[in-house]
Motif scaffolding. Structure first.
Motif, mmCIF file in Angstrom:
data_model
loop_
_atom_site.group_PDB
_atom_site.id
_atom_site.type_symbol
_atom_site.label_atom_id
_atom_site.label_comp_id
_atom_site.label_asym_id
_atom_site.label_seq_id
_atom_site.Cartn_x
_atom_site.Cartn_y
_atom_site.Cartn_z
ATOM 1 N N LYS A 128 77.140 106.350 139.100
ATOM 2 C CA LYS A 128 76.722 105.021 139.568
ATOM 3 C C LYS A 128 77.903 104.072 139.511
ATOM 4 C CE LYS A 128 75.434 100.633 138.576
ATOM 5 N NZ LYS A 128 75.879 99.645 137.577
ATOM 6 N N GLY A 168 78.794 96.676 140.965
ATOM 7 C CA GLY A 168 79.294 95.756 141.985
ATOM 8 C C GLY A 168 80.788 95.472 141.895
ATOM 9 N N TYR A 227 79.765 103.997 136.103
ATOM 10 C CA TYR A 227 81.109 103.441 136.247
ATOM 11 C C TYR A 227 81.044 101.923 136.369
ATOM 12 C CZ TYR A 227 83.077 108.064 137.000
ATOM 13 O OH TYR A 227 83.494 109.354 136.826
ATOM 14 N N THR A 228 81.820 101.232 135.495
ATOM 15 C CA THR A 228 81.779 99.776 135.512
ATOM 16 C C THR A 228 83.180 99.194 135.381
ATOM 17 O OG1 THR A 228 80.689 97.877 134.501
ATOM 18 C CG2 THR A 228 81.206 99.706 133.025
ATOM 19 N N ASP A 229 83.274 97.925 134.956
ATOM 20 C CA ASP A 229 84.580 97.261 134.936
ATOM 21 C C ASP A 229 85.194 97.176 133.547
ATOM 22 O OD1 ASP A 229 82.873 95.410 133.837
ATOM 23 O OD2 ASP A 229 82.960 94.009 135.516
ATOM 24 N N VAL A 230 84.611 97.877 132.575
ATOM 25 C CA VAL A 230 85.209 98.007 131.234
ATOM 26 C C VAL A 230 85.182 99.491 130.876
ATOM 27 C CG1 VAL A 230 84.689 95.677 130.388
ATOM 28 C CG2 VAL A 230 82.950 97.466 130.205
ATOM 29 N N GLY A 256 83.834 101.269 128.610
ATOM 30 C CA GLY A 256 82.673 101.885 127.968
ATOM 31 C C GLY A 256 81.840 100.824 127.292
ATOM 32 N N VAL A 257 81.054 101.258 126.324
ATOM 33 C CA VAL A 257 80.273 100.310 125.536
ATOM 34 C C VAL A 257 81.147 99.921 124.338
ATOM 35 C CG1 VAL A 257 78.169 99.936 124.215
ATOM 36 C CG2 VAL A 257 78.126 101.441 126.228
ATOM 37 N N PHE A 258 81.334 98.634 124.160
ATOM 38 C CA PHE A 258 82.184 98.137 123.077
ATOM 39 C C PHE A 258 81.326 97.545 121.958
ATOM 40 C CE2 PHE A 258 85.187 98.713 126.374
ATOM 41 C CZ PHE A 258 86.449 98.805 125.781
ATOM 42 N N SER A 299 81.285 94.708 121.054
ATOM 43 C CA SER A 299 80.764 93.436 121.560
ATOM 44 C C SER A 299 81.310 93.247 122.975
ATOM 45 C CB SER A 299 81.204 92.295 120.643
ATOM 46 O OG SER A 299 80.381 91.186 120.865
ATOM 47 N N ASP A 300 80.821 92.242 123.676
ATOM 48 C CA ASP A 300 81.265 92.022 125.054
ATOM 49 C C ASP A 300 82.769 91.705 125.077
ATOM 50 O OD1 ASP A 300 81.815 91.111 127.606
ATOM 51 O OD2 ASP A 300 79.954 89.975 127.788
ATOM 52 N N PRO A 301 83.582 92.566 125.714
ATOM 53 C CA PRO A 301 85.037 92.329 125.737
ATOM 54 C C PRO A 301 85.423 91.001 126.383
ATOM 55 C CG PRO A 301 84.508 94.518 126.564
ATOM 56 C CD PRO A 301 83.205 93.797 126.410
ATOM 57 N N ARG A 302 84.536 90.429 127.187
ATOM 58 C CA ARG A 302 84.862 89.121 127.788
ATOM 59 C C ARG A 302 84.822 88.009 126.744
ATOM 60 N NH1 ARG A 302 84.639 89.630 133.552
ATOM 61 N NH2 ARG A 302 83.572 91.586 133.964
ATOM 62 N N ALA A 315 73.181 92.799 125.964
ATOM 63 C CA ALA A 315 74.428 93.486 126.331
ATOM 64 C C ALA A 315 74.226 94.139 127.692
ATOM 65 C CB ALA A 315 74.785 94.547 125.293
ATOM 66 N N LYS A 316 74.621 93.446 128.755
ATOM 67 C CA LYS A 316 74.187 93.875 130.091
ATOM 68 C C LYS A 316 74.941 95.079 130.636
ATOM 69 C CE LYS A 316 77.112 90.987 132.918
ATOM 70 N NZ LYS A 316 77.292 90.434 134.222
ATOM 71 N N VAL A 317 75.794 95.692 129.814
ATOM 72 C CA VAL A 317 76.560 96.848 130.294
ATOM 73 C C VAL A 317 75.631 97.971 130.754
ATOM 74 C CG1 VAL A 317 76.933 97.746 127.940
ATOM 75 C CG2 VAL A 317 78.503 98.381 129.773
HETATM 76 P P1 ADP Z 1 78.287 96.520 136.799
HETATM 77 O O1 ADP Z 1 78.485 95.556 137.907
HETATM 78 O O2 ADP Z 1 79.289 97.619 136.813
HETATM 79 O O3 ADP Z 1 76.875 97.005 136.665
HETATM 80 P P2 ADP Z 1 77.819 94.683 134.632
HETATM 81 O O4 ADP Z 1 78.451 93.339 134.832
HETATM 82 O O5 ADP Z 1 76.363 94.814 134.860
HETATM 83 O O6 ADP Z 1 78.655 95.722 135.488
HETATM 84 O O7 ADP Z 1 78.118 95.223 133.163
HETATM 85 C C1 ADP Z 1 79.435 95.291 132.680
HETATM 86 C C2 ADP Z 1 79.741 94.062 131.836
HETATM 87 O O8 ADP Z 1 78.908 94.078 130.674
HETATM 88 C C3 ADP Z 1 81.141 93.987 131.275
HETATM 89 O O9 ADP Z 1 82.054 93.440 132.210
HETATM 90 C C4 ADP Z 1 80.960 93.131 130.041
HETATM 91 O O10 ADP Z 1 81.334 91.776 130.273
HETATM 92 C C5 ADP Z 1 79.466 93.160 129.757
HETATM 93 N N1 ADP Z 1 79.133 93.586 128.396
HETATM 94 C C6 ADP Z 1 78.280 92.938 127.557
HETATM 95 N N2 ADP Z 1 78.200 93.545 126.376
HETATM 96 C C7 ADP Z 1 79.024 94.623 126.443
HETATM 97 C C8 ADP Z 1 79.375 95.656 125.513
HETATM 98 N N3 ADP Z 1 78.843 95.703 124.289
HETATM 99 N N4 ADP Z 1 80.239 96.605 125.903
HETATM 100 C C9 ADP Z 1 80.777 96.573 127.151
HETATM 101 N N5 ADP Z 1 80.495 95.624 128.070
HETATM 102 C C10 ADP Z 1 79.621 94.649 127.718
#
Ligand code: ADP
Ligand code: ASP
Ligand code: MG
Length: 423
Positions: free
Chosen positions: A7, A10, A173-176, A178-180, A182-185, A209-211
């Motif tokens: 997957k 965006g 597949y996303t923009d970080v 993996g799962v961290f 906490s939110d890397p942003r 945590a919307k990852v």
């Molecule tokens: P996608 O468009 O690939 O579905 P999302 O924006 O839905 O991506 O999810 C990825 C984002 O989730 C990351 O850019 C990050 O800011 C956020 N995020 C929140 N909590 C975490 C976490 N614990 N680990 C990784 N990312 C997280």
């Protein structure tokens, strides 16, 4: 030969370059000898932009038409991605959610998948093609209307298809990377988790945590399907979401595996409620009848002199106006004094299976919040989670303070945000 469901979110397909990069990655997986099914999200912030557009033509867009509009975002992506793959010399066929057999209930904007009948996907695979499926959408079994699964729902499409096709793995597949922790942003010192359990990931996703989409984790757990969350921008190994941490896994010693935050809720306080049997039931029945989800609830002891108490609870901001209108309607009957509405709150949650066996987590947490100068307004707990409500403006500071207090900060920065606007 394996069957892989991939997957791409965006941010991974935000523009033509992104489409081509992802196409190359998909073709590589195929060349490795796998059958490949791809679920794709709308490009960049397309979904948000379509919502803005809907709100610009009417204050309250109807569910059916809004779903019809939003699903167009994923259709654009699937066709472009199929073209980019074809340009690399491999056959790709795109399918809408409905064509892919994603059958849902009829709740527009938050439909649940009832069944997946991926006959056309299996046909495409049997013909040696790569199947591309539009994420986040399905067709209602009853009304035959097009539905969406809720924001972030493409993750759930991917896991549901992986389960139905008996795939070996579902890669998100996303923009970080993996799962961290906490939110890397928000926390530049966040650590990448090698593994996270379904149980922990469910709590993290529910806490904001919307990852990963919450329902996708529920689905994966039900089918015991491993999820690999990783970046489409790097070759790095990501995070495995699994039933149990492996022996000697990264979380063996850690009490807290992650810290999540959420700015999407609002707090409603009902002031001067008569402290009598049946009153809370009456209030929350009225809210439930409108299908509004409640998260935290706090009720104080009533003041001895008046026999009155206050009840506070949180709801999604999007439901705030509806919830207060409902309460006003029953104010005379219930006999409370007034309603206060506050949408400048934030929720901060600590999650970790280690909490079960370690006393003192709450004390450490609250001391860190005090030191950061943050006032705690509400508290709720589960077996492996502690959540607090604070001022929205204090939230990110609180997340960083808790991350440090529980020794989660990485020695060297490993959290890279490759793309996306964080919207
Ligand atoms: P996608 O468009 O690939 O579905 P999302 O924006 O839905 O991506 O999810 C990825 C984002 O989730 C990351 O850019 C990050 O800011 C956020 N995020 C929140 N909590 C975490 C976490 N614990 N680990 C990784 N990312 C997280
Ligand atoms: N495009 C949809 C959203 O932004 C679904 C998804 O990306 O998962 O919510
Ligand atoms: Mg997402």
């Amino acid at each position: 030969m394996g069957l892989i469901v991939q997957k791409y979110g965006g941010s991974s397909v935000a523009d033509a370059e992104g489409m081509k990069r992802v196409a190359a990655r998909i073709v590589a997986a195929k060349k490795d000898g796998n059958q490949v099914v791809v679920v794709v999200s709308a490009m960049g912030d397309t979904t948000d932009e379509l919502i803005d557009l809907a709100n610009a033509v009417t204050p309250i867009p109807g569910g059916r038409e809004l779903d019809m509009l939003l699903t167009a975002g994923e259709r654009i992506s699937m066709a472009l991605l199929a073209m980019a793959i074809s340009n690399l010399g491999h056959e790709a066929r795109s399918f809408t959610g409905s064509q892919a057999g994603v059958i849902t209930d009829s709740a527009h904007g938050r439909a649940r998948i009832i069944d997946v009948t991926p006959g056309r996907i299996q046909e495409a695979l049997a013909d040696g093609a790569i199947a591309i499926v539009a994420g986040f959408q399905g067709i209602s079994q009853d009304t035959k209307d097009i539905t969406t699964l809720g924001r972030g729902g493409s993750d759930t499409t991917a896991v549901a298809l992986a389960a139905a096709l008996d795939a070996d793995v579902c890669e998100i597949y996303t923009d970080v990377d993996g799962v961290f922790s906490s939110d890397p942003r928000v926390v530049p010192a966040a650590r990448k988790l090698k593994t996270v359990t379904y149980e922990e990931m469910l709590e993290l996703a529910a806490a904001g945590a919307k990852v990963l989409h919450l329902r996708c984790v529920e689905y994966a757990r039900r089918y015991n399907l491993p999820i690999h969350v990783r970046s489409s921008f790097s070759p790095n190994e990501g995070t495995w979401v699994v039933e149990n941490h492996p022996e000697g896994g990264n979380m063996e010693q850690a009490i807290i595996s992650g810290i999540a935050h959420d700015k999407s809720e609002a707090k409603i306080t009902i002031v001067g409620v008569p402290d009598r049997t049946g009153i809370a039931a009456r209030i929350f029945q009225a809210i439930a009848d409108a299908d509004i989800n409640i998260d935290m609830i706090v009720q104080n002891v009533s003041a001895a002199a008046t026999g009155l108490t206050d009840i506070s609870f949180t709801v999604p901001k999007a439901e705030g106006a509806n919830a207060t209108a409902i309460l006003k309607r029953i104010q005379g009957e219930v006999g409370f004094a007034s309603i206060q509405y506050d949408d400048s709150i934030g929720k901060l949650s600590l999650v970790g299976a280690g909490m079960r066996s370690h006393p003192g987590v709450t004390a450490t947490f609250f001391a860190a919040m005090a030191e950061a100068g943050l006032n705690i307004e509400m508290i709720s707990t589960s077996e492996i989670r502690i959540s607090i409500i604070c001022r929205e403006s204090d939230l990110e500071k609180g997340v960083r303070a808790a991350h440090t207090a529980f020794g989660l900060d990485a020695d060297q920065v490993e959290a890279v945000v490759y793309g996306g606007t964080g919207r």
